[in-house]
Design a protein around this motif. Sequence first.
Motif, PDB file in Angstrom:
ATOM      1  N   GLY A   1     -12.461  -3.443   5.737  1.00 59.70           N
ATOM      2  CA  GLY A   1     -11.760  -2.711   6.489  1.00 59.70           C
ATOM      3  C   GLY A   1     -11.129  -1.643   6.497  1.00 59.70           C
ATOM      4  O   GLY A   1     -11.873  -0.593   6.704  1.00 59.70           O
ATOM      5  N   GLN A   2      -9.999  -1.287   5.230  1.00 57.07           N
ATOM      6  CA  GLN A   2      -9.562   0.043   4.799  1.00 57.07           C
ATOM      7  C   GLN A   2     -10.715   0.765   4.575  1.00 57.07           C
ATOM      8  O   GLN A   2     -11.068   2.146   5.171  1.00 57.07           O
ATOM      9  CB  GLN A   2      -8.935   0.018   3.193  1.00 57.07           C
ATOM     10  CG  GLN A   2      -7.438  -1.202   4.380  1.00 57.07           C
ATOM     11  CD  GLN A   2      -6.507  -0.670   3.279  1.00 57.07           C
ATOM     12  OE1 GLN A   2      -5.986   0.238   2.757  1.00 57.07           O
ATOM     13  NE2 GLN A   2      -5.882  -1.656   2.721  1.00 57.07           N
ATOM     14  N   ALA A   3     -11.867   0.520   3.790  1.00 52.57           N
ATOM     15  CA  ALA A   3     -12.906   1.573   3.434  1.00 52.57           C
ATOM     16  C   ALA A   3     -13.945   2.077   4.353  1.00 52.57           C
ATOM     17  O   ALA A   3     -14.485   2.622   5.023  1.00 52.57           O
ATOM     18  CB  ALA A   3     -14.177   0.708   2.623  1.00 52.57           C
ATOM     19  N   LYS A   4     -14.047   0.556   5.728  1.00 51.81           N
ATOM     20  CA  LYS A   4     -14.552   0.792   7.017  1.00 51.81           C
ATOM     21  C   LYS A   4     -13.897   2.493   7.558  1.00 51.81           C
ATOM     22  O   LYS A   4     -14.706   3.310   8.019  1.00 51.81           O
ATOM     23  CB  LYS A   4     -14.922  -0.363   7.269  1.00 51.81           C
ATOM     24  CG  LYS A   4     -16.333  -0.999   6.634  1.00 51.81           C
ATOM     25  CD  LYS A   4     -16.116  -2.514   7.883  1.00 51.81           C
ATOM     26  CE  LYS A   4     -16.452  -2.083   9.366  1.00 51.81           C
ATOM     27  NZ  LYS A   4     -16.454  -3.582  10.325  1.00 51.81           N
ATOM     28  N   ALA A   5     -12.851   2.185   7.781  1.00 50.90           N
ATOM     29  CA  ALA A   5     -11.866   2.910   8.453  1.00 50.90           C
ATOM     30  C   ALA A   5     -11.886   4.141   7.736  1.00 50.90           C
ATOM     31  O   ALA A   5     -11.619   5.702   8.601  1.00 50.90           O
ATOM     32  CB  ALA A   5     -10.571   2.319   8.870  1.00 50.90           C
ATOM     33  N   GLY A   6     -12.377   4.686   6.615  1.00 49.78           N
ATOM     34  CA  GLY A   6     -12.315   5.937   6.204  1.00 49.78           C
ATOM     35  C   GLY A   6     -11.597   6.144   4.983  1.00 49.78           C
ATOM     36  O   GLY A   6     -11.480   7.036   4.365  1.00 49.78           O
ATOM     37  N   ALA A   7     -11.055   4.948   4.140  1.00 52.02           N
ATOM     38  CA  ALA A   7     -10.721   5.830   2.750  1.00 52.02           C
ATOM     39  C   ALA A   7     -11.142   5.725   1.873  1.00 52.02           C
ATOM     40  O   ALA A   7     -12.629   4.897   2.089  1.00 52.02           O
ATOM     41  CB  ALA A   7      -9.599   4.136   2.833  1.00 52.02           C
ATOM     42  N   GLN A   8     -10.945   6.230   0.783  1.00 55.25           N
ATOM     43  CA  GLN A   8     -11.880   6.873   0.265  1.00 55.25           C
ATOM     44  C   GLN A   8     -11.833   6.849  -1.392  1.00 55.25           C
ATOM     45  O   GLN A   8     -12.607   6.852  -2.576  1.00 55.25           O
ATOM     46  CB  GLN A   8     -11.716   8.639  -0.666  1.00 55.25           C
ATOM     47  CG  GLN A   8     -12.716   9.102   0.960  1.00 55.25           C
ATOM     48  CD  GLN A   8     -11.728  10.923   1.255  1.00 55.25           C
ATOM     49  OE1 GLN A   8     -11.111  10.516   1.350  1.00 55.25           O
ATOM     50  NE2 GLN A   8     -12.294  11.475   1.166  1.00 55.25           N
ATOM     51  N   LEU A   9     -10.651   6.027  -1.897  1.00 56.30           N
ATOM     52  CA  LEU A   9      -9.928   4.994  -2.310  1.00 56.30           C
ATOM     53  C   LEU A   9      -9.086   4.005  -2.334  1.00 56.30           C
ATOM     54  O   LEU A   9      -8.884   4.212  -1.225  1.00 56.30           O
ATOM     55  CB  LEU A   9      -9.486   5.714  -4.013  1.00 56.30           C
ATOM     56  CG  LEU A   9     -10.453   7.295  -4.420  1.00 56.30           C
ATOM     57  CD1 LEU A   9      -9.629   8.071  -3.871  1.00 56.30           C
ATOM     58  CD2 LEU A   9      -9.850   7.230  -6.115  1.00 56.30           C
ATOM     59  N   LEU A  10      -9.617   3.080  -3.188  1.00 57.52           N
ATOM     60  CA  LEU A  10      -8.543   2.157  -3.288  1.00 57.52           C
ATOM     61  C   LEU A  10      -7.582   1.099  -3.626  1.00 57.52           C
ATOM     62  O   LEU A  10      -8.124   0.943  -4.873  1.00 57.52           O
ATOM     63  CB  LEU A  10      -9.462   0.337  -2.689  1.00 57.52           C
ATOM     64  CG  LEU A  10      -9.975   0.686  -0.805  1.00 57.52           C
ATOM     65  CD1 LEU A  10     -11.382  -0.517  -1.118  1.00 57.52           C
ATOM     66  CD2 LEU A  10      -9.797   0.699  -0.208  1.00 57.52           C
ATOM     67  N   GLN A  11      -6.255   0.999  -4.237  1.00 47.53           N
ATOM     68  CA  GLN A  11      -5.705   0.458  -5.376  1.00 47.53           C
ATOM     69  C   GLN A  11      -4.863  -0.790  -5.612  1.00 47.53           C
ATOM     70  O   GLN A  11      -4.623  -0.736  -4.525  1.00 47.53           O
ATOM     71  CB  GLN A  11      -4.382   1.554  -5.183  1.00 47.53           C
ATOM     72  CG  GLN A  11      -3.823   1.166  -6.661  1.00 47.53           C
ATOM     73  CD  GLN A  11      -3.152   2.215  -7.501  1.00 47.53           C
ATOM     74  OE1 GLN A  11      -3.536   3.365  -7.386  1.00 47.53           O
ATOM     75  NE2 GLN A  11      -1.833   1.970  -7.930  1.00 47.53           N
ATOM     76  N   VAL A  12      -5.846  -1.564  -6.087  1.00 48.55           N
ATOM     77  CA  VAL A  12      -4.334  -3.105  -6.098  1.00 48.55           C
ATOM     78  C   VAL A  12      -3.455  -2.465  -6.552  1.00 48.55           C
ATOM     79  O   VAL A  12      -2.992  -2.521  -8.112  1.00 48.55           O
ATOM     80  CB  VAL A  12      -5.062  -4.107  -6.553  1.00 48.55           C
ATOM     81  CG1 VAL A  12      -4.885  -5.506  -6.430  1.00 48.55           C
ATOM     82  CG2 VAL A  12      -7.197  -3.845  -5.448  1.00 48.55           C
ATOM     83  N   PHE A  13      -2.438  -3.287  -6.148  1.00 49.24           N
ATOM     84  CA  PHE A  13      -0.384  -3.125  -6.707  1.00 49.24           C
ATOM     85  C   PHE A  13      -0.368  -5.238  -7.067  1.00 49.24           C
ATOM     86  O   PHE A  13       0.282  -5.455  -6.329  1.00 49.24           O
ATOM     87  CB  PHE A  13      -0.471  -2.721  -5.315  1.00 49.24           C
ATOM     88  CG  PHE A  13       0.413  -1.319  -5.179  1.00 49.24           C
ATOM     89  CD1 PHE A  13       1.073  -0.307  -5.746  1.00 49.24           C
ATOM     90  CD2 PHE A  13      -0.598  -0.688  -4.528  1.00 49.24           C
ATOM     91  CE1 PHE A  13       0.890   1.470  -5.808  1.00 49.24           C
ATOM     92  CE2 PHE A  13      -0.637   0.923  -4.239  1.00 49.24           C
ATOM     93  CZ  PHE A  13      -0.178   1.644  -4.868  1.00 49.24           C
ATOM     94  N   ASP A  14      -0.206  -5.265  -8.490  1.00 48.82           N
ATOM     95  CA  ASP A  14       0.062  -6.146  -9.126  1.00 48.82           C
ATOM     96  C   ASP A  14       1.470  -5.746  -9.000  1.00 48.82           C
ATOM     97  O   ASP A  14       1.884  -6.577 -10.973  1.00 48.82           O
ATOM     98  CB  ASP A  14      -0.562  -7.380  -9.654  1.00 48.82           C
ATOM     99  CG  ASP A  14      -0.553  -8.581  -9.882  1.00 48.82           C
ATOM    100  OD1 ASP A  14       0.339  -9.085  -9.405  1.00 48.82           O
ATOM    101  OD2 ASP A  14      -0.985  -9.683 -10.903  1.00 48.82           O
ATOM    102  N   SER A  15       2.656  -5.928  -8.295  1.00 51.39           N
ATOM    103  CA  SER A  15       3.739  -5.023  -9.358  1.00 51.39           C
ATOM    104  C   SER A  15       4.791  -5.967  -9.915  1.00 51.39           C
ATOM    105  O   SER A  15       5.550  -5.749 -10.639  1.00 51.39           O
ATOM    106  CB  SER A  15       4.648  -4.615  -7.740  1.00 51.39           C
ATOM    107  OG  SER A  15       3.589  -3.967  -7.228  1.00 51.39           O
ATOM    108  N   TRP A  16       4.038  -7.177  -9.801  1.00 51.94           N
ATOM    109  CA  TRP A  16       5.030  -8.683 -10.624  1.00 51.94           C
ATOM    110  C   TRP A  16       3.904  -9.129 -11.112  1.00 51.94           C
ATOM    111  O   TRP A  16       4.615 -10.087 -12.083  1.00 51.94           O
ATOM    112  CB  TRP A  16       5.816  -9.415  -9.246  1.00 51.94           C
ATOM    113  CG  TRP A  16       6.801  -9.243  -8.751  1.00 51.94           C
ATOM    114  CD1 TRP A  16       7.341  -8.107  -8.985  1.00 51.94           C
ATOM    115  CD2 TRP A  16       7.626  -9.379  -7.901  1.00 51.94           C
ATOM    116  NE1 TRP A  16       8.383  -7.414  -8.535  1.00 51.94           N
ATOM    117  CE2 TRP A  16       9.106  -8.827  -7.409  1.00 51.94           C
ATOM    118  CE3 TRP A  16       7.316 -10.304  -6.939  1.00 51.94           C
ATOM    119  CZ2 TRP A  16       9.405  -9.016  -5.976  1.00 51.94           C
ATOM    120  CZ3 TRP A  16       8.184 -10.580  -5.804  1.00 51.94           C
ATOM    121  CH2 TRP A  16       9.206  -9.802  -5.519  1.00 51.94           C
ATOM    122  N   ALA A  17       3.048  -8.716 -12.389  1.00 55.89           N
ATOM    123  CA  ALA A  17       2.188  -9.327 -12.750  1.00 55.89           C
ATOM    124  C   ALA A  17       3.221  -9.389 -14.279  1.00 55.89           C
ATOM    125  O   ALA A  17       2.513 -10.643 -15.230  1.00 55.89           O
ATOM    126  CB  ALA A  17       1.064  -7.993 -13.269  1.00 55.89           C
ATOM    127  N   GLY A  18       3.503  -8.716 -14.521  1.00 51.73           N
ATOM    128  CA  GLY A  18       4.283  -8.643 -15.649  1.00 51.73           C
ATOM    129  C   GLY A  18       5.124  -8.963 -16.086  1.00 51.73           C
ATOM    130  O   GLY A  18       6.304  -9.806 -16.979  1.00 51.73           O
TER     131      GLY A  18
END
Length: 381
Positions: A215-232
């Motif tokens: 949905g964000q890409a359809k809305a006009g986002a040009q890049l997408l970031q996935v935050f796994d802030s607690w992966a470590g």
Amino acid sequence: MSETAQISTPYPAHLDADFPPLKNDLILRVARGEDVERIPVWIMRQAGRYLPEFREERSKHDFFTICRTPELACLVTLQPIDRYEGLLDASIIFSDILVVPQALGLEVQMLPAKGPHFPEPLVDPSHLARLKKDVNVDAELRYVFEAITLTRQKLDGRVPLFGFVGAPWTLMAYMIEGGGSKTLSKAKAWLGQWPEESKELLQRVTDVVVDFLVGQAKAGAQLLQVFDSWAGELSPAQFNEFSLPYIQQIPTRVRAALREIDPTLAKIPMVVFARGAHYALESLSTPEIGYDIISLDWTMDPVASRKRVGDNVSLQGNADPSLLYAPKETIKKEVAVMLEKFGTKRRYIANLGHGMHPDHDPEHLRAFLEAIRDVSSERNS
């Protein structure tokens, strides 16, 4: 048409031709592996509490009111772009990773001086029944899509716009812990006591994350970031079982869905940031997973990281956010060292190794951005 019918209507797809022409495509070119004339830079949490103009808006509105009001989300997204005119090479929509748990039916509050708070977190697997089974992101998260479309218009092509989401494991941890945690003991206890139910929860979150990014890409986002802030906070074995399988679903599923809408949308660059997961660099950078950019935290050595991932992905990062407390002369010196390690021609986006702190001086961020511009230009001249 009723209000319910309106918000249930699928959000329309917007292509680049629907927006003002892009004037600065440095980050997109880096994502494609092209040489660039200077190093692009943006900052995680570049719109937020360290800016006095944001605090002014926050004094008038609840945090999630800003997120849910497209005009306000657009306003604060543009604040750093306006303040640091010509120094930032991307914007990122003002939102929060915890809008996904909200869409799943959990209440999330943003408390002063405490941060996110879930009044009723998930205590045991019986609480999975409290979550919505079929989340209509076009209805539940439409406000984010509207904010993205509006912001693309208001940016007037100055810089590209990032959309983002929290990774499934990080979102699951918040949903169980009920907020921030130093140990994640409750969430990690789920992994040991109820591994299959944990995977069920992770998959349900993943399904919403995928739809949300589409949905964000359809809305006009040009890049997408996935935050796994607690992966470590996971061991390598835990990460491979409870985080990686869900992170790696995301690019493939997102691009497949976008390809059905329009092939150009499926080319959107995707970034993964698995904070603290040193051991996962090779896994996250494989072509089979499909992330274009790997974001590094400040504890990871740029030279060693580049050797480990090869030249098929771009790297992003990774200055310690605490550097911005230092004198401006020190900031410039450390930036020069960072750029020397990453290189200044291709496959690199400058950033911090995590987000801005609330008590950062905005002028010290300006010094950081100017140093990147100046050092990069000097070395490429």
